[in-house]
Design an enzyme around this catalytic site. Structure first.
Site, PDB file in Angstrom:
ATOM      1  N   GLY A  13       0.799  -1.215   0.000  1.00 30.38           N
ATOM      2  CA  GLY A  13       0.000   0.000   0.000  1.00 30.38           C
ATOM      3  C   GLY A  13       0.836   1.272   0.000  1.00 30.38           C
ATOM      4  O   GLY A  13       1.974   1.299   0.481  1.00 30.38           O
ATOM      5  N   PHE A  14       0.261   2.343  -0.500  1.00 29.90           N
ATOM      6  CA  PHE A  14       0.930   3.636  -0.642  1.00 29.90           C
ATOM      7  C   PHE A  14       1.330   4.213   0.715  1.00 29.90           C
ATOM      8  O   PHE A  14       2.499   4.540   0.957  1.00 29.90           O
ATOM      9  CB  PHE A  14      -0.023   4.581  -1.384  1.00 29.90           C
ATOM     10  N   ILE A  15       0.365   4.329   1.641  1.00 29.69           N
ATOM     11  CA  ILE A  15       0.678   4.868   2.972  1.00 29.69           C
ATOM     12  C   ILE A  15       1.596   3.910   3.719  1.00 29.69           C
ATOM     13  O   ILE A  15       2.552   4.333   4.374  1.00 29.69           O
ATOM     14  CB  ILE A  15      -0.612   5.130   3.773  1.00 29.69           C
ATOM     15  N   ASP A  64      -3.496 -12.543   4.892  1.00 29.26           N
ATOM     16  CA  ASP A  64      -4.623 -11.940   4.182  1.00 29.26           C
ATOM     17  C   ASP A  64      -5.684 -11.572   5.215  1.00 29.26           C
ATOM     18  O   ASP A  64      -5.980 -12.372   6.114  1.00 29.26           O
ATOM     19  CB  ASP A  64      -5.179 -12.958   3.177  1.00 29.26           C
ATOM     20  N   TYR A 158     -17.455   2.676   0.683  1.00 29.17           N
ATOM     21  CA  TYR A 158     -16.115   2.869   1.243  1.00 29.17           C
ATOM     22  C   TYR A 158     -16.197   3.597   2.575  1.00 29.17           C
ATOM     23  O   TYR A 158     -15.565   3.198   3.563  1.00 29.17           O
ATOM     24  CB  TYR A 158     -15.245   3.655   0.261  1.00 29.17           C
ATOM     25  N   LYS A 162     -15.210   2.168   6.340  1.00 34.54           N
ATOM     26  CA  LYS A 162     -14.226   2.814   7.205  1.00 34.54           C
ATOM     27  C   LYS A 162     -14.838   3.195   8.551  1.00 34.54           C
ATOM     28  O   LYS A 162     -14.190   3.070   9.600  1.00 34.54           O
ATOM     29  CB  LYS A 162     -13.640   4.048   6.511  1.00 34.54           C
TER      30      LYS A 162
END
Length: 345
Positions: A13-15, A64, A158, A162
């Site tokens: 992941g990016f973050i 996972d 989404y 969250k």
């Protein structure tokens, strides 16, 4: 080198990758989870793009969120956990069961493994979507950490995932967390430097402008640099004042997309030659949403002030994020540097 090991979930992941960079630079040993070890070389290369040779200080384990396998091994021997992995189902057919249940169960799976391993604190990467969504009559004040999304209002799946997954994490800590501590980070649109083709949805906003989308919708958005989000995770991991707290990550006030386009045109020179100057009327967005599913989520946001405050993180943790304009430009520069923009015909 520090003796303490930190587990960072979702290492592709990016973050997460920027968190790994921040931790390695601070001298921590890091373990990260991936769904397949075939992604290890890719992750290491992207960390190298970010300026860090991970070497033996970084290890990988397969886990996972949808299964128990691997999580106890992942958490074993770790002092802290930064948990940002989250399911992101694709396709128009993805429904509530694809979004909400995996997010809730994934958080609980990680928290149980952390508790069993004697982890000191988990820092959960939540989202502004758990704060800002569904409010029928937005008050004229910045959103802050006391706000929660109203799931009886108009919310995307989404945002619902969250909200419910973060609430499930706090409920777990309250009821059965034992000595395990929890902090949560709720970032707005996360931009800053991409490390490869896998980047945030928020950077896609910048890419679309740089690639010459027809115009800017009347959408308001907060921005924060991914490097500052990573720094905030590390602060929340160790700072005594972060225990049991959530922190909104935003740099300065929110911007309208037309303002973002102007920043790009002013700061990126010839590379921003295709950035639009036009503001798209709301009726055109609504018309487009009838045919394009990707535009439907934009309609409830038209004209809404989505400003928020990061004052709490500054005051309690001493967090000092970069200016929002610098974060936006850093994203655009990385897209140019990595060759990720459309080529001019």
């Amino acid at each position: 080198m520090r003796d303490e090991r930190v587990l960072v979930t979702g290492g592709t992941g990016f973050i997460a990758q920027h968190c790994i960079i921040a931790l390695l630079r601070d001298g921590y040993q890091v373990r990260t989870t991936v769904r397949s070890l075939s992604r290890e070389a890719e992750v290491r290369q992207q960390l190298k793009t970010g300026g860090v040779e991970a070497g033996e200080r970084l290890s990988f384990v397969v886990a996972d969120l949808a299964a128990d396998d691997g999580w106890h091994e992942a958490a074993a021997g770790c002092t802290y956990v930064l948990h940002g992995a989250s399911p992101t189902p694709t396709g128009d057919k993805a429904g509530e069961d694809d979004w909400v249940r995996p997010a809730v169960e994934g958080n609980l799976r990680v928290l149980r493994a952390a508790r069993a391993a004697g982890v000191r604190r988990v820092v959960l990467t939540s989202a502004f979507g758990a704060i800002c969504a569904g409010h029928r009559k937005p008050e004229h004040r910045p959103f802050d950490e006391t706000d929660w999304s109203d799931l009886t209002g108009d919310v995307w799946l989404y945002q619902k995932s969250k909200t419910l997954s973060e609430r499930a994490a706090w409920n777990f800590i309250d009821r059965e967390g034992g000595d395990l501590e929890l902090s949560a980070i709720n970032p707005v649109a996360v931009v800053g430097p991409a490390l490869g083709k896998d980047y945030s949805h928020s950077i896609r906003l910048i890419k679309n402008l740089m690639d010459g989308q027809p115009g800017s919708p009347k959408v308001n958005c907060g921005f924060v640099d991914v490097r500052d989000v990573a720094d905030l995770h590390v602060l929340a991991m160790t700072h005594p004042a972060a225990k049991g707290e959530r922190f909104l990550a935003i740099s300065g006030d929110s911007l309208w997309m037309a303002d973002v386009a102007r920043v790009l045109r002013e700061r990126m020179g010839a590379a921003a030659s295709k950035v639009p100057t036009r503001v798209l009327p709301n009726w055109l967005i609504r018309l487009g949403a009838l045919k394009d599913p990707t535009m439907r989520g934009v309609v409830p946001l038209l004209g809404l002030d989505m400003n928020a405050t990061g004052e709490k993180a500054r005051r309690l943790l001493g967090w000092t994020p970069r200016p929002r304009e610098e974060a936006i430009v850093a994203a655009a520069e990385s897209l140019v540097r990595l060759g990720l923009l459309k080529e001019t015909a």
